[in-house]
Design a protein around this motif. Structure first.
Motif, PDB file in Angstrom:
ATOM      1  N   ARG A   1      40.827 105.552  29.318  1.00  0.00           N
ATOM      2  CA  ARG A   1      40.729 106.506  30.406  1.00  0.00           C
ATOM      3  C   ARG A   1      40.203 105.840  31.668  1.00  0.00           C
ATOM      4  N   ILE A   2      40.660 106.324  32.831  1.00  0.00           N
ATOM      5  CA  ILE A   2      40.164 105.832  34.119  1.00  0.00           C
ATOM      6  C   ILE A   2      39.127 106.817  34.637  1.00  0.00           C
ATOM      7  N   PHE A   3      37.916 106.339  34.926  1.00  0.00           N
ATOM      8  CA  PHE A   3      36.846 107.221  35.363  1.00  0.00           C
ATOM      9  C   PHE A   3      36.449 106.991  36.823  1.00  0.00           C
ATOM     10  N   ASP A   4      37.043 106.013  37.489  1.00  0.00           N
ATOM     11  CA  ASP A   4      36.713 105.734  38.884  1.00  0.00           C
ATOM     12  C   ASP A   4      37.098 106.935  39.742  1.00  0.00           C
ATOM     13  N   PRO A   5      36.149 107.603  40.399  1.00  0.00           N
ATOM     14  CA  PRO A   5      36.486 108.809  41.170  1.00  0.00           C
ATOM     15  C   PRO A   5      37.059 108.518  42.549  1.00  0.00           C
ATOM     16  N   ILE A   6      37.018 107.256  42.995  1.00  0.00           N
ATOM     17  CA  ILE A   6      37.457 106.932  44.347  1.00  0.00           C
ATOM     18  C   ILE A   6      38.947 106.591  44.334  1.00  0.00           C
ATOM     19  N   PRO A   7      39.796 107.406  44.944  1.00  0.00           N
ATOM     20  CA  PRO A   7      41.232 107.126  44.943  1.00  0.00           C
ATOM     21  C   PRO A   7      41.587 105.949  45.843  1.00  0.00           C
ATOM     22  N   GLU A   8      42.701 105.361  45.562  1.00  0.00           N
ATOM     23  CA  GLU A   8      43.177 104.225  46.347  1.00  0.00           C
ATOM     24  C   GLU A   8      44.254 104.682  47.316  1.00  0.00           C
ATOM     25  N   ILE A   9      44.345 104.014  48.458  1.00  0.00           N
ATOM     26  CA  ILE A   9      45.485 104.195  49.356  1.00  0.00           C
ATOM     27  C   ILE A   9      46.087 102.807  49.577  1.00  0.00           C
ATOM     28  N   PRO A  10      46.814 102.300  48.586  1.00  0.00           N
ATOM     29  CA  PRO A  10      47.336 100.944  48.724  1.00  0.00           C
ATOM     30  C   PRO A  10      48.489 100.866  49.716  1.00  0.00           C
ATOM     31  N   GLN A  11      48.646  99.709  50.305  1.00  0.00           N
ATOM     32  CA  GLN A  11      49.817  99.445  51.136  1.00  0.00           C
ATOM     33  C   GLN A  11      50.894  98.865  50.226  1.00  0.00           C
TER      34      GLN A  11
ATOM     35  N   THR B   1      57.126  98.626  51.282  1.00  0.00           N
ATOM     36  CA  THR B   1      57.067  99.220  52.616  1.00  0.00           C
ATOM     37  C   THR B   1      56.701  98.174  53.657  1.00  0.00           C
ATOM     38  N   LEU B   2      55.714  97.340  53.336  1.00  0.00           N
ATOM     39  CA  LEU B   2      55.312  96.267  54.249  1.00  0.00           C
ATOM     40  C   LEU B   2      56.480  95.335  54.546  1.00  0.00           C
ATOM     41  N   SER B   3      57.233  94.969  53.508  1.00  0.00           N
ATOM     42  CA  SER B   3      58.357  94.043  53.680  1.00  0.00           C
ATOM     43  C   SER B   3      59.471  94.656  54.512  1.00  0.00           C
ATOM     44  N   LEU B   4      59.746  95.945  54.272  1.00  0.00           N
ATOM     45  CA  LEU B   4      60.799  96.614  55.049  1.00  0.00           C
ATOM     46  C   LEU B   4      60.409  96.693  56.515  1.00  0.00           C
ATOM     47  N   LEU B   5      59.155  97.059  56.789  1.00  0.00           N
ATOM     48  CA  LEU B   5      58.712  97.162  58.172  1.00  0.00           C
ATOM     49  C   LEU B   5      58.703  95.801  58.856  1.00  0.00           C
ATOM     50  N   GLU B   6      58.341  94.780  58.109  1.00  0.00           N
ATOM     51  CA  GLU B   6      58.388  93.422  58.679  1.00  0.00           C
ATOM     52  C   GLU B   6      59.828  93.037  59.005  1.00  0.00           C
TER      53      GLU B   6
END
Length: 416
Positions: A339-349, A353-358
């Motif tokens: 189980r994952i208990f870390d309460p802090i969500p991630e907002i990964p890049q 998406t990075l490659s397409l924008l580049e």
């Protein structure tokens, strides 16, 4: 080309793929592509549940995580749009479109790709007038308001689709174009769903922007879901003789008409998803007015030399044979034994998406704050996730379903 169309997935990928494989075995055939019309629920792990807009009692891991982790690989190339029951944090990572898992492609909040020589477009979400002209101001972690508003269709994305000039073969939307019931057997529909009658008569059943897109784009086929029933129609466009065959399908559940297999004329394979030159040129031109607050976009300030942008995009795409960037995992996949208990969500890049924008020479804007334009700060406390009184609750069933043939739209039955 043999294409399977699916209505509301509700995360039940295993069931849909098994149904397609059963059809292939019985008919000794091969399905080339699966199109999903929303409520895909691309949930990768427990954290994504906080961004999944369904009542808490219906929150289950389902089966997408197995495809995301690589434990399973989609047996049929799959293209999907978002609906109103999604893990919106993950779809926001792929706002411009991209691989949600190996062989499973998300069209983006709005998008166009090619599959073989077929041109496929789509619009994610559902229409709500109060949010239509707002910008994309929602960011994870969502609260009880933004977890719903994030999937509401925005004028910015519709406006970009309205710039398309080249013909589309297929268009996907989650909710129906408003007025589509005028072109099919609405009497039988009302018998099946009596509570639709008032909205049908008032011309409010469905999406106004989708109707505008249908009138402008005139695709050969338009597929939808959302209203949990099967409905076919045929729309004749003016005097030019072009007809759009419309089909809506039910949700995945026992005895539901949720899957359709059709044949569409195309060049011989092999088939693969590739970028669409015109769409990426439009994306490049309008990204400068991408609205990231509640304020609407100011389209007057966007550069509009699409032809010049197309030539620029073409040169870039030729270097990589027009192929989308490869799938990359950005978070850990669900592990049933851990189980994952870390309460802090991630907002990964997302690297795609990075490659397409580049590639397009554009800045990355998706983690900008709606107020300051700076990278969003993540609060330490988790968002409250009690949605027992959620007004858009849709029950989700788990069993196997049947396949029915699409009725051919007869020209004589099309209202003039």
């Amino acid at each position: 080309m043999k294409i399977a169309i699916e209505g509301c997935m509700h995360g039940d990928l295993d069931n849909v793929y098994k149904t397609i494989q059963h059809h292939e075995q019985i008919h000794n055939t091969k399905v080339d592509l699966l199109l999903c019309c929303g409520d895909f629920q691309a949930v990768r792990n427990e954290k994504d549940m906080d961004s999944l807009s369904v009542p808490i009692k219906y929150r289950e891991m389902k089966s997408f995580w197995k495809y995301y982790s690589g434990q399973e690989v989609a047996p049929v190339p799959t293209i999907f749009i978002g609906g109103n029951h999604e893990a919106s944090n993950y779809l926001w990572e792929l706002y411009y479109g991209g691989w949600a898992a190996t062989n499973i492609y998300f069209l983006g909040y709005a998008g166009v790709v090619k599959f073989g020589n077929l041109r496929i477009g789509g619009l994610s979400g559902i229409y709500k007038g109060r949010d239509y002209r707002s910008g994309h101001y929602e960011r994870p972690p969502y609260n009880q308001s933004t977890i719903k508003s994030v999937y509401h269709v925005r004028e910015y994305d519709v406006h970009k689709l309205m710039q398309l000039e080249e013909p589309l073969d297929i268009f996907l939307s989650h909710d129906w174009p408003v007025g589509i019931t005028d072109y099919g057997d609405s009497r039988t529909l009302i018998q099946q769903k009596p509570f639709f009658q008032e909205e049908i008569e008032a011309k409010t059943l469905g999406s106004k922007p989708a109707a505008q897109l249908l009138e402008k784009l005139k695709p050969r086929y338009w597929f939808s879901a959302h209203l949990h029933c099967k409905f076919a129609a045929a729309v004749q466009h003016g005097n030019d003789g072009s007809v759009t065959k419309f089909l809506a399908l039910d949700k995945c559940g026992p005895g539901k008409k949720f899957l359709q297999i059709i044949d569409i004329e195309s060049e011989p394979g092999p088939f693969e998803v590739i970028y669409d030159e015109e769409w990426l040129a439009i994306t490049r031109e309008f990204n400068s007015v991408f609205p990231l607050t509640q304020r609407p976009a100011s389209f007057s300030s966007a550069a509009m030399d699409i032809q010049e942008s197309r030539e620029w995009v073409r040169k870039k795409l030729e270097e990589r044979q027009f192929k989308p960037f490869e799938f990359v995992k950005t978070v850990s996949a669900y592990n049933p034994s851990q189980r994952i208990f870390d309460p802090i969500p991630e907002i990964p890049q997302n690297p795609q998406t990075l490659s397409l924008l580049e590639l397009l020479g554009l800045p990355y804007l998706l983690d900008s704050s709606p107020v300051t334009g700076e990278r969003t700060a993540i609060p330490a406390s988790p968002v409250r996730t009690d949605f027992q009184t959620y007004s858009e609750e849709i029950p989700i069933d788990d069993d196997t379903d049947e396949i029915e043939d699409i009725p051919e739209a007869e020209g004589d039955n099309i209202p003039q």
